[in-house]
Design an enzyme around this catalytic site. Sequence first.
Site, short mmCIF file in Angstrom:
data_model
loop_
_atom_site.label_atom_id
_atom_site.label_comp_id
_atom_site.label_asym_id
_atom_site.label_seq_id
_atom_site.Cartn_x
_atom_site.Cartn_y
_atom_site.Cartn_z
N CYS A 2 0.83 -1.21 0.00
CA CYS A 2 0.00 0.00 0.00
C CYS A 2 0.86 1.25 0.00
CB CYS A 2 -0.88 0.02 1.24
SG CYS A 2 -1.82 -1.49 1.44
N GLY A 28 -1.28 0.78 -4.76
CA GLY A 28 -2.54 0.18 -4.34
C GLY A 28 -3.68 0.77 -5.13
N ASN A 101 1.29 0.10 5.68
CA ASN A 101 1.80 -0.62 4.51
C ASN A 101 2.62 -1.79 5.03
OD1 ASN A 101 4.53 -0.01 2.19
ND2 ASN A 101 2.93 -1.53 2.09
N GLY A 102 2.28 -2.97 4.58
CA GLY A 102 3.02 -4.15 5.01
C GLY A 102 2.07 -5.25 5.42
N TYR A 257 9.98 -3.82 -8.95
CA TYR A 257 8.65 -3.58 -9.51
C TYR A 257 7.84 -2.49 -8.80
CZ TYR A 257 3.63 -4.44 -10.23
OH TYR A 257 2.29 -4.29 -10.47
O1 LIG Z 1 4.04 -12.68 -14.21
P1 LIG Z 1 2.94 -11.78 -13.79
O2 LIG Z 1 2.09 -12.43 -12.72
O3 LIG Z 1 2.12 -11.29 -14.93
O4 LIG Z 1 3.56 -10.54 -13.02
C1 LIG Z 1 4.60 -9.76 -13.52
C2 LIG Z 1 4.10 -8.62 -14.37
O5 LIG Z 1 3.19 -7.80 -13.62
C3 LIG Z 1 3.72 -6.48 -13.49
O6 LIG Z 1 3.14 -5.60 -14.44
P2 LIG Z 1 1.89 -4.65 -14.12
O7 LIG Z 1 0.94 -4.70 -15.25
O8 LIG Z 1 1.32 -4.98 -12.79
O9 LIG Z 1 2.47 -3.19 -13.94
P3 LIG Z 1 3.39 -2.23 -14.84
O10 LIG Z 1 2.49 -1.53 -15.82
O11 LIG Z 1 3.95 -1.28 -13.83
O12 LIG Z 1 4.45 -3.01 -15.51
C4 LIG Z 1 5.18 -6.62 -13.76
O13 LIG Z 1 5.72 -5.41 -14.27
C5 LIG Z 1 5.23 -7.71 -14.79
O14 LIG Z 1 4.94 -7.18 -16.08
N1 LIG Z 2 -0.16 -4.09 0.79
C1 LIG Z 2 -0.25 -3.65 2.01
O1 LIG Z 2 0.61 -2.95 2.51
C2 LIG Z 2 -1.47 -4.12 2.74
C3 LIG Z 2 -1.72 -3.56 4.11
C4 LIG Z 2 -2.65 -4.48 4.92
N2 LIG Z 2 -2.00 -5.71 5.23
C5 LIG Z 2 -3.94 -4.73 4.16
O2 LIG Z 2 -4.16 -5.79 3.66
O3 LIG Z 2 -4.76 -3.86 4.04
MG LIG Z 3 4.59 -5.03 -16.06
#
Ligand SMILES: O=P(O)(O)OC[C@H]1O[C@H](OP(=O)(O)OP(=O)(O)O)[C@H](O)[C@@H]1O
Ligand SMILES: NC(=O)CC[C@H](N)C(=O)O
Ligand SMILES: [Mg+2]
Length: 506
Positions: A2, A28, A101-102, A257
């Site tokens: 988050c 998020g 967050n966490g 990422y």
């Molecule tokens: O193997 P997967 O389960 O598909 O996960 C990995 C993919 O998901 C994310 O992209 P995302 O679309 O979430 O965000 P981005 O636009 O920031 O790349 C990441 O950048 C990879 O492209």
């Molecule tokens: N990704 C997160 O940081 C999640 C915060 C919290 N554990 C929730 O689920 O809302």
């Molecule tokens: Mg991606």
Amino acid sequence: MCGIVGIVSTSNVNQSLYDALTVLQHRGQDAAGIVTFQDERFYLRKDNGLVRDVFRTRHMRRLVGNVGIGHVRYPTAGSSSSAEAQPFYVNSPYGITLAHNGNLTNADDLSQDLFRTDLRHINTNSDSEVLLNVFAHELQKLGKLNPTKDEIFAAVKAVHKRCKGAYAVIAMITGYGIVGFRDPNGIRPACYGTRETDEGTEYMIASESVALSAAGFTLVRDIEPGEAVYIETDGTLYTQQCADKPHLIPCIFEHVYFARPDSIIDKVSVYKARLRMGETLADKVLRERPDHDIDVVIPIPDTSRTSAMQMAHRLGVKFREGFIKNRYIGRTFIMPGQKMRKKSVRQKLNPIDLEFRGKNVMLVDDSIVRGTTCEEIVQMARDAGARNVYFASAAPPVRYPNVYGIDMPSAHELIAHDKSVEEICEIIGADWLVYQDLEDLITCVNDVNPEIESWECSVFDGNYVTGDIDNAYLERIDALRNDKSRSASNGDDEDNGIIDLHNDED
Ligand SMILES: O=P(O)(O)OC[C@H]1O[C@H](OP(=O)(O)OP(=O)(O)O)[C@H](O)[C@@H]1O
Ligand SMILES: NC(=O)CC[C@H](N)C(=O)O
Ligand SMILES: [Mg+2]
């Protein structure tokens, strides 16, 4: 993963909080919330949805006050019901709201303790509500009508003793101020900064430095692992180390990422780290196939762009935008449910055929997790007429579940879980698959900040730094949170009423 933000200002904070949340949206996409404080009242607006959808003008008008906190949610515990949108509120002591967050790894035990020993009721399955109640109980125990920084820091100390897992937190205490703190390993990021005005200095605490710059604040520094930063409503700042044995072990996946490239986390420029990842990936390609026949390097937007660009440069191969991203579709990996993620990849990315026709293309992504993206993308490249489709991941194979705030609870949902690189290559239908080595990834981030001695790399090496994770724990969260059991328990229940602060009409 988050996003959290908190501001102590000399004028209304609602717009600055909103602006900060919009630049933390990538952390998020499920829910958003802001709570402000003025004249002994909290003003809250939170709901499921993107920041731009949750806050309308009428909500913004009600969010009055010079102090406030905000949250964008990507659920990793409980459900995705709007009842678990944050900030959470507890009325005693003082009235406290909290954004987290966490992920706590001992939330179930804490929840029992809170009920049996501390006589506190938890009304959701969210670990963040548990964390808030632990903090509130520890503050209450000190029994002061007017808490000073010493009580606040003592309560944070007690939180560190009771809570396990990952937590970057901002809490607002009615009439007194906001406190931000990180767990003793600093797994999740948090930093703070200042903005000078004629009326005095204003403070912001946030997950990423990009939230500060977007709202006109200047980064002062990261919050240290275990440290708490307390800012009183009049703008007085106090900091104190609250953990016995703090040791910075930040999540390396933030750099792969999660974080925005224009953020600086623990003195590591995410952008620089990703450039390095492209270089080391190119070196690996050259090690595996010194006389490769790659015609063009194509990134899979958005996150892999920085690494792919530098990889092409190092290889001396053309870099081309072969996929165009639909700017109205968010990140697919953090969407809830595999069906939605799969559908969104096709909606999100569309190929420019001429970049593929008759060519040997090297597609680059930042990571391969469930394999949702790469399976679709390899097929799209073939359909667009590529001769050979090669694939490279700027991160090593993701083989283990995450328990610290990334929603990967089930090893079986990870494409690399029990597979060799050759087997994965076959599943995704590529002609060659190259993964970054973990040692190289660590070198990339350490090149930018050599002071960081250890990294939280559990998704790559199965080593959980909090020391409380065993197979039984992993099996339990798998059973509870894998995709199948979640869709069966229907967590997105829209009728779920919120028991909360009552100043929020739709
Ligand atoms: O193997 P997967 O389960 O598909 O996960 C990995 C993919 O998901 C994310 O992209 P995302 O679309 O979430 O965000 P981005 O636009 O920031 O790349 C990441 O950048 C990879 O492209
Ligand atoms: N990704 C997160 O940081 C999640 C915060 C919290 N554990 C929730 O689920 O809302
Ligand atoms: Mg991606």
